[in-house]
Design a protein around this motif. Sequence first.
Motif, PDB file in Angstrom:
ATOM      1  N   PRO A   2      12.801 -36.295  25.004  1.00 48.94           N
ATOM      2  CA  PRO A   2      12.484 -36.660  23.619  1.00 48.94           C
ATOM      3  C   PRO A   2      12.727 -35.522  22.626  1.00 48.94           C
ATOM      4  CG  PRO A   2      10.785 -37.480  25.093  1.00 48.94           C
ATOM      5  CD  PRO A   2      11.672 -36.599  25.916  1.00 48.94           C
ATOM      6  N   LEU A   3      12.394 -34.285  23.022  1.00 45.22           N
ATOM      7  CA  LEU A   3      12.645 -33.153  22.129  1.00 45.22           C
ATOM      8  C   LEU A   3      14.138 -32.862  22.030  1.00 45.22           C
ATOM      9  CD1 LEU A   3       9.734 -30.675  22.993  1.00 45.22           C
ATOM     10  CD2 LEU A   3      10.010 -32.116  20.968  1.00 45.22           C
ATOM     11  N   GLN A   4      14.870 -33.038  23.128  1.00 46.01           N
ATOM     12  CA  GLN A   4      16.324 -32.889  23.064  1.00 46.01           C
ATOM     13  C   GLN A   4      16.917 -33.922  22.103  1.00 46.01           C
ATOM     14  OE1 GLN A   4      17.038 -33.018  27.437  1.00 46.01           O
ATOM     15  NE2 GLN A   4      18.331 -31.224  27.092  1.00 46.01           N
ATOM     16  N   ARG A   5      16.456 -35.171  22.211  1.00 45.36           N
ATOM     17  CA  ARG A   5      16.955 -36.222  21.325  1.00 45.36           C
ATOM     18  C   ARG A   5      16.689 -35.880  19.873  1.00 45.36           C
ATOM     19  NH1 ARG A   5      14.916 -39.931  25.180  1.00 45.36           N
ATOM     20  NH2 ARG A   5      13.053 -40.306  23.943  1.00 45.36           N
ATOM     21  N   SER A   6      15.483 -35.409  19.597  1.00 42.07           N
ATOM     22  CA  SER A   6      15.112 -35.071  18.234  1.00 42.07           C
ATOM     23  C   SER A   6      16.012 -33.973  17.676  1.00 42.07           C
ATOM     24  CB  SER A   6      13.643 -34.627  18.184  1.00 42.07           C
ATOM     25  OG  SER A   6      13.265 -34.252  16.877  1.00 42.07           O
ATOM     26  N   ALA A   7      16.266 -32.943  18.487  1.00 39.27           N
ATOM     27  CA  ALA A   7      17.124 -31.848  18.047  1.00 39.27           C
ATOM     28  C   ALA A   7      18.561 -32.316  17.861  1.00 39.27           C
ATOM     29  CB  ALA A   7      17.060 -30.707  19.065  1.00 39.27           C
ATOM     30  N   MET A   8      19.025 -33.174  18.767  1.00 37.19           N
ATOM     31  CA  MET A   8      20.382 -33.707  18.645  1.00 37.19           C
ATOM     32  C   MET A   8      20.542 -34.508  17.368  1.00 37.19           C
ATOM     33  SD  MET A   8      20.814 -34.916  22.606  1.00 37.19           S
ATOM     34  CE  MET A   8      22.282 -35.895  22.317  1.00 37.19           C
ATOM     35  N   LEU A   9      19.584 -35.372  17.106  1.00 30.78           N
ATOM     36  CA  LEU A   9      19.672 -36.217  15.923  1.00 30.78           C
ATOM     37  C   LEU A   9      19.563 -35.399  14.638  1.00 30.78           C
ATOM     38  CD1 LEU A   9      17.540 -39.224  17.188  1.00 30.78           C
ATOM     39  CD2 LEU A   9      20.015 -39.179  16.801  1.00 30.78           C
ATOM     40  N   HIS A  10      18.798 -34.311  14.676  1.00 32.94           N
ATOM     41  CA  HIS A  10      18.718 -33.427  13.512  1.00 32.94           C
ATOM     42  C   HIS A  10      20.087 -32.821  13.217  1.00 32.94           C
ATOM     43  CE1 HIS A  10      17.114 -30.468  10.685  1.00 32.94           C
ATOM     44  NE2 HIS A  10      17.825 -29.546  11.339  1.00 32.94           N
ATOM     45  N   THR A  11      20.768 -32.341  14.260  1.00 35.78           N
ATOM     46  CA  THR A  11      22.107 -31.763  14.085  1.00 35.78           C
ATOM     47  C   THR A  11      23.083 -32.807  13.559  1.00 35.78           C
ATOM     48  OG1 THR A  11      21.765 -30.138  15.846  1.00 35.78           O
ATOM     49  CG2 THR A  11      24.045 -30.683  15.293  1.00 35.78           C
ATOM     50  N   ILE A  12      23.018 -34.006  14.129  1.00 36.98           N
ATOM     51  CA  ILE A  12      23.935 -35.069  13.736  1.00 36.98           C
ATOM     52  C   ILE A  12      23.668 -35.526  12.314  1.00 36.98           C
ATOM     53  CG2 ILE A  12      24.575 -37.471  14.202  1.00 36.98           C
ATOM     54  CD1 ILE A  12      23.982 -36.830  17.203  1.00 36.98           C
ATOM     55  N   ASN A  13      22.402 -35.747  11.988  1.00 35.34           N
ATOM     56  CA  ASN A  13      22.042 -36.215  10.649  1.00 35.34           C
ATOM     57  C   ASN A  13      22.405 -35.188   9.590  1.00 35.34           C
ATOM     58  OD1 ASN A  13      20.695 -38.340   9.037  1.00 35.34           O
ATOM     59  ND2 ASN A  13      19.234 -36.713   8.566  1.00 35.34           N
ATOM     60  N   GLU A  14      22.183 -33.923   9.906  1.00 35.28           N
ATOM     61  CA  GLU A  14      22.510 -32.850   8.968  1.00 35.28           C
ATOM     62  C   GLU A  14      24.005 -32.838   8.666  1.00 35.28           C
ATOM     63  OE1 GLU A  14      20.968 -28.321   8.593  1.00 35.28           O
ATOM     64  OE2 GLU A  14      22.174 -28.741  10.381  1.00 35.28           O
ATOM     65  N   ALA A  15      24.824 -33.053   9.693  1.00 35.90           N
ATOM     66  CA  ALA A  15      26.271 -33.046   9.499  1.00 35.90           C
ATOM     67  C   ALA A  15      26.747 -34.279   8.743  1.00 35.90           C
ATOM     68  CB  ALA A  15      26.972 -32.956  10.848  1.00 35.90           C
ATOM     69  N   LEU A  16      26.187 -35.441   9.069  1.00 44.55           N
ATOM     70  CA  LEU A  16      26.626 -36.668   8.424  1.00 44.55           C
ATOM     71  C   LEU A  16      26.226 -36.724   6.949  1.00 44.55           C
ATOM     72  CD1 LEU A  16      25.868 -39.347  11.178  1.00 44.55           C
ATOM     73  CD2 LEU A  16      28.089 -38.388  10.531  1.00 44.55           C
ATOM     74  N   GLU A  17      25.140 -36.072   6.592  1.00 45.40           N
ATOM     75  CA  GLU A  17      24.683 -36.095   5.214  1.00 45.40           C
ATOM     76  C   GLU A  17      25.276 -34.974   4.381  1.00 45.40           C
ATOM     77  OE1 GLU A  17      20.457 -36.030   5.161  1.00 45.40           O
ATOM     78  OE2 GLU A  17      20.254 -38.139   5.757  1.00 45.40           O
ATOM     79  N   ARG A  18      25.966 -34.030   5.034  1.00 45.44           N
ATOM     80  CA  ARG A  18      26.557 -32.907   4.310  1.00 45.44           C
ATOM     81  C   ARG A  18      27.751 -33.406   3.508  1.00 45.44           C
ATOM     82  NH1 ARG A  18      27.871 -28.820   8.416  1.00 45.44           N
ATOM     83  NH2 ARG A  18      25.608 -28.573   8.423  1.00 45.44           N
ATOM     84  N   PRO A  19      27.822 -33.086   2.221  1.00 49.34           N
ATOM     85  CA  PRO A  19      28.950 -33.552   1.411  1.00 49.34           C
ATOM     86  C   PRO A  19      30.260 -32.902   1.868  1.00 49.34           C
ATOM     87  CG  PRO A  19      27.626 -31.966   0.181  1.00 49.34           C
ATOM     88  CD  PRO A  19      26.858 -32.306   1.437  1.00 49.34           C
ATOM     89  N   ALA A  20      31.344 -33.657   1.746  1.00 47.85           N
ATOM     90  CA  ALA A  20      32.649 -33.140   2.164  1.00 47.85           C
ATOM     91  C   ALA A  20      33.071 -32.009   1.240  1.00 47.85           C
ATOM     92  CB  ALA A  20      33.679 -34.266   2.133  1.00 47.85           C
ATOM     93  N   PRO A  21      33.740 -30.974   1.746  1.00 45.01           N
ATOM     94  CA  PRO A  21      34.184 -29.865   0.902  1.00 45.01           C
ATOM     95  C   PRO A  21      35.235 -30.308  -0.103  1.00 45.01           C
ATOM     96  CG  PRO A  21      35.145 -29.707   3.086  1.00 45.01           C
ATOM     97  CD  PRO A  21      34.127 -30.815   3.148  1.00 45.01           C
ATOM     98  N   GLU A  22      35.202 -29.721  -1.281  1.00 45.66           N
ATOM     99  CA  GLU A  22      36.169 -30.064  -2.313  1.00 45.66           C
ATOM    100  C   GLU A  22      37.531 -29.478  -1.974  1.00 45.66           C
ATOM    101  OE1 GLU A  22      34.763 -28.849  -6.077  1.00 45.66           O
ATOM    102  OE2 GLU A  22      32.937 -30.080  -6.027  1.00 45.66           O
TER     103      GLU A  22
END
Length: 321
Positions: free
Chosen positions: A300-320
């Motif tokens: 469960p803690l691995q999943r939480s950390a994985m999803l944090h990394t994934i969510n952070e990347a998906l929500e990051r705006p694309a570089p100009e």
Amino acid sequence: MINNPKPSTTLAKSILGCAMILSLSSPALATKDTKEKNPDANEIVVVGQQTRTEVIQELIVNQFKVSAGGRNTGQYARFAAPICPSVGGLSNEDADKIENRIRDIAELGGLLVAADNCSPNLIVVAVENGAHEIESLRKKQHRVFNTMTHRERDKLIEDGGPVFSWKATQQMASDSIHAARTGTIDMKSEGTGPITARGQRSHVKSLIKKPEFAGIVYSYLLIENKALSGVSLNQLADYAAIVSLIDINVKFETTPPPPGSILSLFTEIQTDQPPPQSISEGDLLMVRGLYKAAPNVKAPLQRSAMLHTINEALERPAPEE
């Protein structure tokens, strides 16, 4: 496209050729210099998809395999030693291209990659009849399945292919990040696969961290030739990389792969979408998330950390541009 496989190649020969039968007293593998790669011939193009974190979360929960315990007490296994891919059943030229691309994807995912003269631990073989080859392996080289239960071995055949994927995992001491590399893996002279793994004794005492983590020692992937018709080398390499670096159920009976995922390349799920041509952003983020998360905590803690990394990347705006 993939050239015709070697007609004289059998799985037993490929396994023997891919995984040398020896004893590794200190498998300290040198990492490959990324500057030696050919960026034009093996360029990795990550296909962007509007993948939601919830979709990936469902895939992780339902399709990722958990080692050494149940969904809430076990762990998601991962490679500890640098990965060393070896491809059999194809022409030497095709095999080299696939191996190099797997190395590139592994580095993009945050893994260490071994030097060219390494002992293979990520094995991909094209075969004519997967079920037949696994039956033969169970009789002649049963050590390949040493860390699997008899039921798990039976299910490999019952699933029917055309893809057959399994891992040899071991519990490794977690009080040193180098524990897996300084341990000893003993191999018999008449078979392949790990027999024992003796790492450093762990003294970790924590309610959150575990004294050991689930390590992938070997990854095996067999793909039947009939499924390779019309598949490009890049598609095969990308699929093999993601399936090999993550211990995942490739049948997708519960949860289908996300839209655009390379994991859908060999699925029987009917869709109006064309087959994926390359790894998707979500595919790569699943690998990055797994290998960035602490290995010595419960799933469960691995999943939480994985999803944090994934969510952070998906929500990051694309570089100009």
